[in-house]
Design an enzyme around this catalytic site. Structure first.
Site, PDB file in Angstrom:
ATOM      1  N   HIS A   1       1.897 -48.856  13.357  1.00  0.00           N
ATOM      2  CA  HIS A   1       2.622 -47.893  12.580  1.00  0.00           C
ATOM      3  C   HIS A   1       3.983 -47.775  12.418  1.00  0.00           C
ATOM      4  O   HIS A   1       4.895 -47.075  12.130  1.00  0.00           O
ATOM      5  CB  HIS A   1       2.322 -46.319  12.864  1.00  0.00           C
ATOM      6  CG  HIS A   1       0.672 -46.243  12.569  1.00  0.00           C
ATOM      7  ND1 HIS A   1       0.403 -46.009  11.433  1.00  0.00           N
ATOM      8  CD2 HIS A   1      -0.381 -46.187  13.422  1.00  0.00           C
ATOM      9  CE1 HIS A   1      -0.928 -46.063  11.481  1.00  0.00           C
ATOM     10  NE2 HIS A   1      -1.224 -46.014  12.898  1.00  0.00           N
TER      11      HIS A   1
ATOM     12  N   LYS B   1       3.345 -30.377   9.546  1.00  0.00           N
ATOM     13  CA  LYS B   1       2.377 -30.991   8.731  1.00  0.00           C
ATOM     14  C   LYS B   1       1.758 -29.787   7.536  1.00  0.00           C
ATOM     15  O   LYS B   1       1.624 -30.242   6.565  1.00  0.00           O
ATOM     16  CB  LYS B   1       1.381 -31.659   9.427  1.00  0.00           C
ATOM     17  CG  LYS B   1       2.011 -32.751  10.163  1.00  0.00           C
ATOM     18  CD  LYS B   1       1.708 -34.175   9.353  1.00  0.00           C
ATOM     19  CE  LYS B   1       2.414 -35.371  10.058  1.00  0.00           C
ATOM     20  NZ  LYS B   1       2.218 -36.565   9.308  1.00  0.00           N
TER      21      LYS B   1
ATOM     22  N   GLU C   1      -9.397 -37.613   7.791  1.00  0.00           N
ATOM     23  CA  GLU C   1      -8.465 -38.056   6.644  1.00  0.00           C
ATOM     24  C   GLU C   1      -9.158 -39.139   5.788  1.00  0.00           C
ATOM     25  O   GLU C   1      -9.922 -39.971   6.117  1.00  0.00           O
ATOM     26  CB  GLU C   1      -7.160 -38.699   7.231  1.00  0.00           C
ATOM     27  CG  GLU C   1      -5.931 -38.916   6.267  1.00  0.00           C
ATOM     28  CD  GLU C   1      -4.751 -39.484   6.853  1.00  0.00           C
ATOM     29  OE1 GLU C   1      -4.139 -38.924   7.415  1.00  0.00           O
ATOM     30  OE2 GLU C   1      -4.664 -40.659   6.664  1.00  0.00           O
TER      31      GLU C   1
ATOM     32  N   ARG D   1      15.999 -37.205   6.854  1.00  0.00           N
ATOM     33  CA  ARG D   1      17.084 -37.876   7.412  1.00  0.00           C
ATOM     34  C   ARG D   1      17.369 -39.159   6.855  1.00  0.00           C
ATOM     35  O   ARG D   1      16.658 -39.502   5.941  1.00  0.00           O
ATOM     36  CB  ARG D   1      16.823 -38.073   9.025  1.00  0.00           C
ATOM     37  CG  ARG D   1      15.324 -39.002   8.986  1.00  0.00           C
ATOM     38  CD  ARG D   1      15.186 -39.395  10.269  1.00  0.00           C
ATOM     39  NE  ARG D   1      13.759 -39.903  10.626  1.00  0.00           N
ATOM     40  CZ  ARG D   1      13.257 -41.047  10.204  1.00  0.00           C
ATOM     41  NH1 ARG D   1      14.032 -41.857   9.611  1.00  0.00           N
ATOM     42  NH2 ARG D   1      11.784 -41.236  10.209  1.00  0.00           N
TER      43      ARG D   1
END
Lengths: 502, 165
Positions: free
Chosen positions: A236, A116, A201, A293
């Protein structure tokens, strides 16, 4: 150049990749766990080899064994699909070291995007904005977080480092609220994950989750295939995706596409990849992460652009140049994908296992179903609950919604519960039809009951059906007991009776 | 045969007259009812209107899915009804609640202990299946009885895990 491909995956995506290989005239090697002996991907492949017991870490995650099987069977390349080993740089490296082609990006690109902190830094260097926050900067103390908070700005979110599912998550509107919120978030995170580390965040209000598909060859050509709208999520997990996004305009599309191409170039990306972004209500966008991917929702892009992304991945791995340029990429109509999960939408989306006893797939114009299951297949608790993807294309978004409604009604799966009723309700939702939703819509505002309200109901019909079903079952039970009374057929019995009475 | 059918709290008296006729609360209706391929899928035609339905039998009731909506149905025939009336109408409502595994899976955590008081909606157990963690909640207030499983145990579908008394 390879002409046999090992597919290191299962389910619908293994079948999807097998199909691409077949169309390209390549031989295929499937691998499977003991639970998947009867799975479609095993039966469709040219060759199939057992990996081990059902749990993933004893089967589909056994990278060494998969490479060994590839070498022994003479496969020259491995396609990892999504999930399992798809984003493991060490696996991609091991494949390369074994002299095989990994159908995906270079290990260095996977590693750069998998971390990250590095990913955020790389993006910022490439001039891409990221969601302001402290993620990836290590485990910070309360004092450090309190000091950093005003720099990020309010409102902000406290999120559990080990987290997911909203556990250990707190929304904070001002600095005064923060100490208490930090404490309770840490406590909850500790209870849920055994780890009380949190990060901050910035809370993006009304955010939409929009991602850009890119493809890149080994010769430095990178092209983006427009966006996918993925805001409809629960815990999510994406549930429904569409392309194009209803909020997109040409200017934003060009800007986001350009940024995605820059991001891919920054890590010397090869193969197909996706840049995930948050877009706020003022159409500012922030980088979230790059998925190195093939994605679950790739088919909607295929339907509107006409590009077969899996075939393109294989061509790229064989060293070919992209067969098209950015100018060739157009958007034709609109596509929607519904993920069909073995989950009960009436019981808090509880997973449902069991044997699929009966299945009718929707067919007809504009319909595509990517699935790995069939009537008679057993849904086990070992793997993901997604059993198929229903994808439709329409001339316009409205046409696609109408077609999806029709297709969902045709789709019959019996034996396990599915979330099809959820998708049906979504297709009837005014907010969805109007394209007005954000990433919190499904969890906070959408309800099956509300959509059903005001609609015609059929309690009498349900009562009749329930009574008839109960009656039939009682009758049948009684019939089974009585059957021995006269076990020859009625016709034989009748003719004997006739002869007797002559 | 007469059946008292309760749909989401409202009672309908459905009488099966013959293969082609039923009455609902005294009103006679012509029906055409077919079970499709021995599956829990049924087709009902009433007045030329065609309804397709999935019927699931759970431990408490029948779940009838018609036109994208789920109805909970309790069906009692006359005999059951009389028996219940004779027993003073006492519906078996009390007795401990048995928490059974709704699906095979792995017990992640049991956040309650034996003898602990719980409220309706409190999480009794977290079960992992299909890579998802599912919180199983108490349907009523009570006291936790025997706990048969612990974190890390694998459970089969419908296995008894704990009770609330």
């Amino acid at each position: 150049m390879f002409n046999k491909v090992l597919i290191a995956n299962r389910g619908e995506i293994a079948v999807r990749i097998l199909r691409a290989c077949r169309e390209l005239g390549l031989k295929t090697v499937a691998v499977y766990s003991e639970a998947d002996r009867q799975a479609m991907h095993v039966r469709y492949a040219t060759e199939a080899y057992l990996l081990g017991p059902a749990p993933s870490n004893e089967s589909y995650l056994k990278g060494d064994k998969i490479i060994e099987i590839a070498l022994q069977s003479g496969a020259g390349a491995i396609h990892p699909g999504y999930g399992f080993l798809a984003e493991r740089a060490d696996f991609a490296q091991a494949v390369e070291d074994a002299g095989l082609e990994f159908i995906g990006p270079k290990p260095s690109a996977i590693a750069a995007m998998g971390d990250k902190a590095i990913a955020r830094e790389t993006m910022m260097k490439a001039g891409v904005s990221v969601v302001p926050g402290t993620e990836g900067t290590g485990n910070l103390s309360d004092e450090e977080l309190l000091k950093l908070a005003p720099e990020i700005g309010f409102p902000l979110l406290i999120k559990a480092t080990a987290g997911g599912g909203g556990k250990g998550m707190r929304e904070v509107k001002s600095l005064d609220e923060m100490p208490v919120a930090l404490q309770s978030a840490r406590r909850e995170a500790k209870a849920a994950f055994g780890d009380d580390n949190v990060y901050l965040e910035k809370l993006i209000l009304g955010a939409r989750h929009i991602e850009v598909q890119i493809v890149a060859d080994k010769h430095g050509n990178v092209v983006h295939l427009n966006e996918r709208e993925c805001s409809l999520q629960r815990r999510h997990q994406k549930l429904l995706e569409e392309s194009p996004s209803p909020i997109m305009d040409e200017e934003l599309r060009a800007k986001m596409g350009e940024v995605a191409v820059q991001a891919a170039k920054a890590v010397h990306y090869e193969s197909a990849g996706t840049i995930e972004c948050l877009v706020d209500s003022d159409k500012n966008f922030y980088f979230l992460e790059m998925n190195t991917r093939l994605q679950v929702e790739h088919p909607i892009t295929e339907l509107v652009t006409g590009v077969d992304i899996v075939k393109e991945q294989i061509r790229i791995a064989r060293g070919r140049k992209l067969s098209f340029t950015q100018a060739d990429v157009k958007i034709n109509g609109a596509a929607i994908e519904c993920r069909v999960n073995a989950e009960d939408p009436y019981n808090n989306f509880m997973p449902s296992t069991g044997k699929i006893s009966h299945m009718v797939l929707p067919t007809g114009p504009g319909i595509r179903v990517d699935t790995g299951v069939y009537a008679g297949f057993e849904i086990t608790p070992y793997y993901d609950s997604m059993i198929s993807k229903l994808i439709v294309w329409g001339e316009t978004r409205a046409q696609a919604i109408l077609r999806m409604r029709r297709a969902l009604e045709e789709y019959k799966i019996v034996g396990v519960r599915t979330n099809i009723p959820f998708h049906q309700a979504m297709m009837d939702s005014h907010r969805f039809m109007g394209g007005q939703f954000d990433t919190r819509f499904v969890e906070e505002e959408f309800s099956l009951e509300e959509i059903a309200e005001g609609k015609e109901t059929f309690p009498e019909v349900a009562a009749i059906i329930a009574a008839l079903v109960t009656h039939d079952q009682t009758e049948r039970a009684a019939h089974v007991v009585r059957r021995g009374d006269r076990d020859t057929s009625n016709w034989k019995w009748l003719s004997r009776w006739e002869r007797l009475s002559k | 045969m007469k059946y008292a059918t309760t749909i989401d709290g409202k009672e309908y008296i459905v009488e099966i007259i013959d293969e082609r006729h039923v009455s609902v609360d005294g009103k006679v209706i012509e029906v055409d009812f077919e079970s499709i391929e021995e599956q829990p899928v049924f087709s009902l035609i009433v007045d030329g209107k065609s309804y397709e339905s999935y019927v699931y039998r759970t431990e408490e009731d029948l779940e009838v899915l018609v036109k994208g909506r789920l109805y909970h149905a309790q069906v009692e025939d006359e005999r059951e009804r009389r028996l219940r009336a004779a027993s003073g109408g006492a519906v078996a409502q009390s007795g401990p609640f048995q928490l059974k595994a709704p699906m095979p899976g792995l017990v992640v955590a049991v956040p309650v202990s034996e003898g602990q008081e719980v409220k309706e909606g409190d999480v009794l157990l977290i079960l992992e299946s299909m890579k998802m963690q599912n919180e199983l909640k108490s349907p009523r207030d009570g006291v936790v009885g025997r706990i048969h499983v612990g974190a890390g145990d694998s459970v089969e579908q419908r296995q008894k895990m704990l009770s609330v008394e």
